[in-house]
Write a protein that holds these residues in place. Structure first.
Motif, PDB file in Angstrom:
ATOM      1  N   GLN A  55      10.355  -6.744  14.152  1.00 16.04           N
ATOM      2  CA  GLN A  55       9.317  -7.070  15.125  1.00 16.04           C
ATOM      3  C   GLN A  55       7.960  -6.882  14.459  1.00 16.04           C
ATOM      4  O   GLN A  55       7.867  -6.448  13.317  1.00 16.04           O
ATOM      5  N   GLU A  56       6.892  -7.259  15.186  1.00 12.48           N
ATOM      6  CA  GLU A  56       5.560  -7.238  14.582  1.00 12.48           C
ATOM      7  C   GLU A  56       4.946  -5.843  14.519  1.00 12.48           C
ATOM      8  O   GLU A  56       4.217  -5.519  13.596  1.00 12.48           O
ATOM      9  N   TRP A  57       5.216  -5.013  15.529  1.00 17.52           N
ATOM     10  CA  TRP A  57       4.624  -3.669  15.594  1.00 17.52           C
ATOM     11  C   TRP A  57       5.662  -2.661  15.141  1.00 17.52           C
ATOM     12  O   TRP A  57       6.711  -2.495  15.780  1.00 17.52           O
ATOM     13  N   MET A  58       5.389  -1.981  14.033  1.00 16.73           N
ATOM     14  CA  MET A  58       6.396  -1.102  13.443  1.00 16.73           C
ATOM     15  C   MET A  58       5.803   0.230  13.007  1.00 16.73           C
ATOM     16  O   MET A  58       4.609   0.325  12.714  1.00 16.73           O
ATOM     17  N   GLU A  59       6.679   1.215  12.952  1.00 19.83           N
ATOM     18  CA  GLU A  59       6.381   2.496  12.325  1.00 19.83           C
ATOM     19  C   GLU A  59       7.353   2.650  11.160  1.00 19.83           C
ATOM     20  O   GLU A  59       8.550   2.878  11.365  1.00 19.83           O
ATOM     21  N   ILE A  60       6.837   2.494   9.961  1.00 21.07           N
ATOM     22  CA  ILE A  60       7.685   2.558   8.768  1.00 21.07           C
ATOM     23  C   ILE A  60       7.700   3.990   8.256  1.00 21.07           C
ATOM     24  O   ILE A  60       6.650   4.576   7.968  1.00 21.07           O
ATOM     25  N   THR A  61       8.891   4.553   8.152  1.00 19.76           N
ATOM     26  CA  THR A  61       9.043   5.946   7.729  1.00 19.76           C
ATOM     27  C   THR A  61       9.686   6.018   6.343  1.00 19.76           C
ATOM     28  O   THR A  61      10.324   5.064   5.888  1.00 19.76           O
ATOM     29  N   GLY A  62       9.518   7.169   5.700  1.00 18.76           N
ATOM     30  CA  GLY A  62      10.168   7.410   4.420  1.00 18.76           C
ATOM     31  C   GLY A  62       9.493   6.750   3.233  1.00 18.76           C
ATOM     32  O   GLY A  62      10.035   6.759   2.127  1.00 18.76           O
ATOM     33  N   GLY A  63       8.313   6.200   3.439  1.00 22.44           N
ATOM     34  CA  GLY A  63       7.613   5.516   2.355  1.00 22.44           C
ATOM     35  C   GLY A  63       6.487   6.361   1.772  1.00 22.44           C
ATOM     36  O   GLY A  63       6.089   7.387   2.334  1.00 22.44           O
ATOM     37  N   VAL A  64       5.993   5.915   0.637  1.00 20.41           N
ATOM     38  CA  VAL A  64       4.890   6.583  -0.051  1.00 20.41           C
ATOM     39  C   VAL A  64       3.769   5.569  -0.282  1.00 20.41           C
ATOM     40  O   VAL A  64       4.005   4.479  -0.842  1.00 20.41           O
ATOM     41  N   LEU A  65       2.571   5.897   0.149  1.00 24.35           N
ATOM     42  CA  LEU A  65       1.400   5.065  -0.106  1.00 24.35           C
ATOM     43  C   LEU A  65       0.883   5.393  -1.505  1.00 24.35           C
ATOM     44  O   LEU A  65       0.515   6.533  -1.794  1.00 24.35           O
ATOM     45  N   ASP A  66       0.866   4.379  -2.381  1.00 27.34           N
ATOM     46  CA  ASP A  66       0.488   4.570  -3.784  1.00 27.34           C
ATOM     47  C   ASP A  66      -0.979   4.193  -3.966  1.00 27.34           C
ATOM     48  O   ASP A  66      -1.317   3.046  -4.269  1.00 27.34           O
ATOM     49  N   LEU A  67      -1.870   5.164  -3.779  1.00 26.04           N
ATOM     50  CA  LEU A  67      -3.301   4.891  -3.822  1.00 26.04           C
ATOM     51  C   LEU A  67      -3.775   4.484  -5.215  1.00 26.04           C
ATOM     52  O   LEU A  67      -4.765   3.761  -5.351  1.00 26.04           O
ATOM     53  N   ALA A  68      -3.071   4.923  -6.250  1.00 18.99           N
ATOM     54  CA  ALA A  68      -3.465   4.570  -7.617  1.00 18.99           C
ATOM     55  C   ALA A  68      -3.374   3.066  -7.856  1.00 18.99           C
ATOM     56  O   ALA A  68      -4.060   2.517  -8.727  1.00 18.99           O
ATOM     57  N   GLU A  69      -2.532   2.375  -7.070  1.00 19.61           N
ATOM     58  CA  GLU A  69      -2.360   0.934  -7.227  1.00 19.61           C
ATOM     59  C   GLU A  69      -3.149   0.141  -6.176  1.00 19.61           C
ATOM     60  O   GLU A  69      -3.032  -1.079  -6.108  1.00 19.61           O
TER      61      GLU A  69
END
Length: 206
Positions: free
Chosen positions: A47-61
């Protein structure tokens, strides 16, 4: 008078189209769907509205979406494994803490050594483990925006592979706009019908 009536009709039909699109989006996304990043297929989001869990935001990229020194928003890869070299989920975020870290790292440090020291001292700010809640859309406008973001990401050196999901963090489905558009459209159509009836009566010989 006829020109005004048909202009009114055209406006009402546009409002009706926009309104039903907003209502469809709203009723299909009454709550954000929680889904682990490892189970999310970017080519077929549930669906369009989601809560994605278990991920890592890679700010270096991450890259800035503004292309100037005035950073307002970032395009940040969301990954299951920080070691992966290609990206399938990009998050557009206005998170001020991330913007500040990005700005300091890329614009306020003069040497590579300073950057390395800053990154070593702030590792938790470059690999951020937290759920991401946001919206993706499939409208023509959204598709055009996603194509622009993809071009921007590729120009920024991100290695994108296959289908890429673009998520706008913090964005939610419109809650009132769809109802308002439909109400205005129906009111306008009623006015159009009344004007048409009046015009027909006036042109009918007695």
């Amino acid at each position: 008078m006829d020109r005004f009536r048909f202009t009114l009709l055209a406006v009402c039909l546009v409002l009706l189209y926009l309104g039903q699109a907003d209502l469809r989006l709203f009723f299909a996304n009454t709550q954000p769907l929680e889904i682990p990043i490892t189970e999310l297929d970017p080519s077929q989001p549930p669906q369009e509205w989601m809560e994605i869990t278990g991920g890592v935001l890679d700010l270096a990229e991450a890259i800035s979406t503004s292309g100037t020194l005035e950073v307002d928003a970032l395009l940040v890869p969301l990954v299951a494994d920080p070691q992966q070299s290609s990206f399938h989920i990009l998050v557009e975020t206005h998170d001020q803490a991330m913007v500040d870290t990005f700005t300091t790292y890329y614009f306020n440090l003069d040497t590579y050594k300073e950057q390395q020291e800053f990154r070593e001292q702030n590792q938790d700010k470059f690999l951020i483990e937290r759920p991401v809640v946001g919206m993706m859309q499939g409208s023509l406008v959204a598709s055009s925006n996603q194509e622009r973001l993809r071009e921007l990401a590729e120009e920024g050196g991100l290695h994108l592979e296959g289908e890429v999901l673009f998520l706008s963090e913090g964005k939610e489905p419109p809650r009132i706009r769809g109802f308002l558009f439909v109400a205005l459209a129906l009111l306008g159509l009623w006015k159009f019908a009344a004007m048409t009836k009046k015009s027909t009566s006036a042109s009918t010989p007695s």
